[in-house]
Design a protein around this motif. Structure first.
Motif, PDB file in Angstrom:
ATOM      1  N   ARG A 121       0.829  -1.209   0.000  1.00 43.82           N
ATOM      2  CA  ARG A 121       0.000   0.000   0.000  1.00 43.82           C
ATOM      3  C   ARG A 121       0.866   1.263   0.000  1.00 43.82           C
ATOM      4  O   ARG A 121       0.398   2.323  -0.371  1.00 43.82           O
ATOM      5  CB  ARG A 121      -0.926  -0.020   1.230  1.00 43.82           C
ATOM      6  N   ASP A 122       2.127   1.128   0.454  1.00 43.96           N
ATOM      7  CA  ASP A 122       3.065   2.246   0.456  1.00 43.96           C
ATOM      8  C   ASP A 122       4.242   1.873  -0.437  1.00 43.96           C
ATOM      9  O   ASP A 122       4.911   0.865  -0.190  1.00 43.96           O
ATOM     10  CB  ASP A 122       3.538   2.516   1.891  1.00 43.96           C
ATOM     11  N   LYS A 123       4.513   2.663  -1.464  1.00 42.54           N
ATOM     12  CA  LYS A 123       5.590   2.357  -2.405  1.00 42.54           C
ATOM     13  C   LYS A 123       6.964   2.312  -1.716  1.00 42.54           C
ATOM     14  O   LYS A 123       7.866   1.620  -2.160  1.00 42.54           O
ATOM     15  CB  LYS A 123       5.599   3.389  -3.530  1.00 42.54           C
ATOM     16  N   GLU A 124       7.114   3.081  -0.626  1.00 49.06           N
ATOM     17  CA  GLU A 124       8.388   3.050   0.106  1.00 49.06           C
ATOM     18  C   GLU A 124       8.605   1.684   0.758  1.00 49.06           C
ATOM     19  O   GLU A 124       9.723   1.198   0.849  1.00 49.06           O
ATOM     20  CB  GLU A 124       8.410   4.162   1.164  1.00 49.06           C
ATOM     21  N   GLU A 155      10.401  -9.946 -10.733  1.00 45.00           N
ATOM     22  CA  GLU A 155       8.995  -9.625 -11.032  1.00 45.00           C
ATOM     23  C   GLU A 155       8.607  -8.431 -10.172  1.00 45.00           C
ATOM     24  O   GLU A 155       8.608  -8.532  -8.944  1.00 45.00           O
ATOM     25  CB  GLU A 155       8.095 -10.821 -10.734  1.00 45.00           C
ATOM     26  N   LYS A 156       8.300  -7.333 -10.786  1.00 44.24           N
ATOM     27  CA  LYS A 156       8.097  -6.092 -10.041  1.00 44.24           C
ATOM     28  C   LYS A 156       6.608  -5.803  -9.795  1.00 44.24           C
ATOM     29  O   LYS A 156       5.750  -6.179 -10.585  1.00 44.24           O
ATOM     30  CB  LYS A 156       8.715  -4.920 -10.808  1.00 44.24           C
ATOM     31  N   GLY A 157       6.349  -5.109  -8.689  1.00 42.07           N
ATOM     32  CA  GLY A 157       5.008  -4.600  -8.430  1.00 42.07           C
ATOM     33  C   GLY A 157       4.145  -5.460  -7.538  1.00 42.07           C
ATOM     34  O   GLY A 157       3.040  -5.053  -7.171  1.00 42.07           O
ATOM     35  N   PHE A 158       4.613  -6.644  -7.190  1.00 46.55           N
ATOM     36  CA  PHE A 158       3.810  -7.528  -6.333  1.00 46.55           C
ATOM     37  C   PHE A 158       4.696  -8.569  -5.675  1.00 46.55           C
ATOM     38  O   PHE A 158       5.816  -8.824  -6.108  1.00 46.55           O
ATOM     39  CB  PHE A 158       2.722  -8.230  -7.158  1.00 46.55           C
ATOM     40  N   LEU A 159       4.176  -9.152  -4.601  1.00 46.81           N
ATOM     41  CA  LEU A 159       4.754 -10.347  -3.980  1.00 46.81           C
ATOM     42  C   LEU A 159       3.775 -11.493  -4.197  1.00 46.81           C
ATOM     43  O   LEU A 159       2.567 -11.311  -4.051  1.00 46.81           O
ATOM     44  CB  LEU A 159       4.953 -10.143  -2.477  1.00 46.81           C
ATOM     45  N   LYS A 160       4.300 -12.660  -4.545  1.00 46.31           N
ATOM     46  CA  LYS A 160       3.432 -13.819  -4.791  1.00 46.31           C
ATOM     47  C   LYS A 160       3.663 -14.867  -3.700  1.00 46.31           C
ATOM     48  O   LYS A 160       4.805 -15.194  -3.369  1.00 46.31           O
ATOM     49  CB  LYS A 160       3.749 -14.415  -6.168  1.00 46.31           C
TER      50      LYS A 160
END
Length: 307
Positions: A34-37, A70-75
């Motif tokens: 939820r926070d890009k940092e 893989e950027k932008g998420f954790l799976k």
């Protein structure tokens, strides 16, 4: 650990949730910070894990299935087995939950550069091996031959089936899949356990002829490793799966000539609090959460046989 206080979960949103297996007990969740940092600080490598938490339910240690490439998420791929994981399976996309991590050590991706890599996995434990495989393929020029051997009880229990089909088509890696034998009154029956899944030679898997392009076989994972006969020269073997699979796979790899320091295992089944405070993950003088979960077979040979 990416956060200053190791006990405080990082808030994330469930961006996507898909059912992986036909028994509907395994789901894969893509989580977005939820926070890009927080996302920038959460730096991890294949083999590490995190604690997934749900308010009012608790937390559970789960291996990270995505690759840092893989950027932008954790799976995370999660089996429904207890209070937390049952609650997680019931959450809908858009729900908010917590992640604490990353934790533990990781597979030796740097040491494996310039070497052949054999990945051996079983069942739901293939998750961190997926992370490793994606990572290796993202840095394909850094590694020599990549062989992936993955098995489950039946085709419907294999995870990442769409990706398996894509990996099978690639010419820069080799994939072999296995499913368990059918059983008769006297044990395994040497016939396909499902349509299109050819049996390896049951009495002597090393005599199996592996035709080019065929990758689906009826065999236990250790037997499939015997049939594939991956070369041990300049190679690492990375193994993660149920304890019974690891128990019978390591002797096969040793017989093929893999050195104990080049057989790498993940003891994910022993992960607990993640920071070595609860005292429930120790094997001898080692804490799986802090010193592992990745250990070489050479390291394991010096530990009590509790794993």
């Amino acid at each position: 650990m990416s956060e200053k206080n190791p006990y405080v979960p990082i808030p994330v949103t469930i961006d996507k949730a898909i059912i992986e297996t036909e028994d509907r007990l395994i789901k894969t969740f893509d989580l977005v910070f939820r926070d890009k940092e927080d996302e920038k600080r959460f730096k991890y490598m294949p083999g590490q894990f995190a604690e997934l938490s749900i308010l009012g339910k608790g937390e559970s240690p789960i291996g990270i299935a995505s690759s840092p490439t893989e950027k932008g998420f954790l799976k995370f791929t999660v089996m429904k087995v207890g209070l937390v994981t049952i609650a997680l399976h019931e959450l809908e996309e858009g729900s908010i939950m917590g992640v604490r991590g990353p934790m533990g050590n990781w597979y030796p991706a740097e040491e494996m550069k310039g070497q052949n890599v054999v990945i051996v996995g079983g069942g739901f434990a293939f998750t961190t091996l997926r992370s490793l495989l994606i990572y290796l393929l993202s840095h394909r020029k850094d590694y020599k031959d990549i062989i992936c051997i993955y098995g489950a009880r039946n085709p419907g229990l294999l995870c990442y089936r769409d990706e398996l089909d894509e990996w099978a088509k690639r010419d820069d890696m080799t994939l072999y899949l296995g499913i368990d034998w059918k059983f008769g009154p006297e044990g395994p029956i040497e016939e396909p356990a499902a349509e299109g899944w050819e049996p390896v030679n049951l009495k002597d898997p090393t005599q199996t002829k592996l035709e080019k392009g065929k990758y689906k076989f009826t065999a236990f994972v250790p037997q499939l490793v015997q049939a594939v006969k991956p070369a041990a020269k300049d190679a690492y073997a990375i193994v993660c799966g149920p304890p019974i699979m690891i128990k019978f796979t390591i002797p096969v790899l040793t017989e093929l000539g893999f050195l104990p320091e080049r057989i790498v295992n993940s003891l994910e089944m022993r992960m607990k609090c993640g920071i070595g405070k609860c005292g429930r993950c120790n094997i001898g003088n080692k804490y799986v959460c802090k010193d592992g979960p990745v250990f070489t077979y050479k390291e394991l040979q010096n530990l009590p046989k509790e794993y």
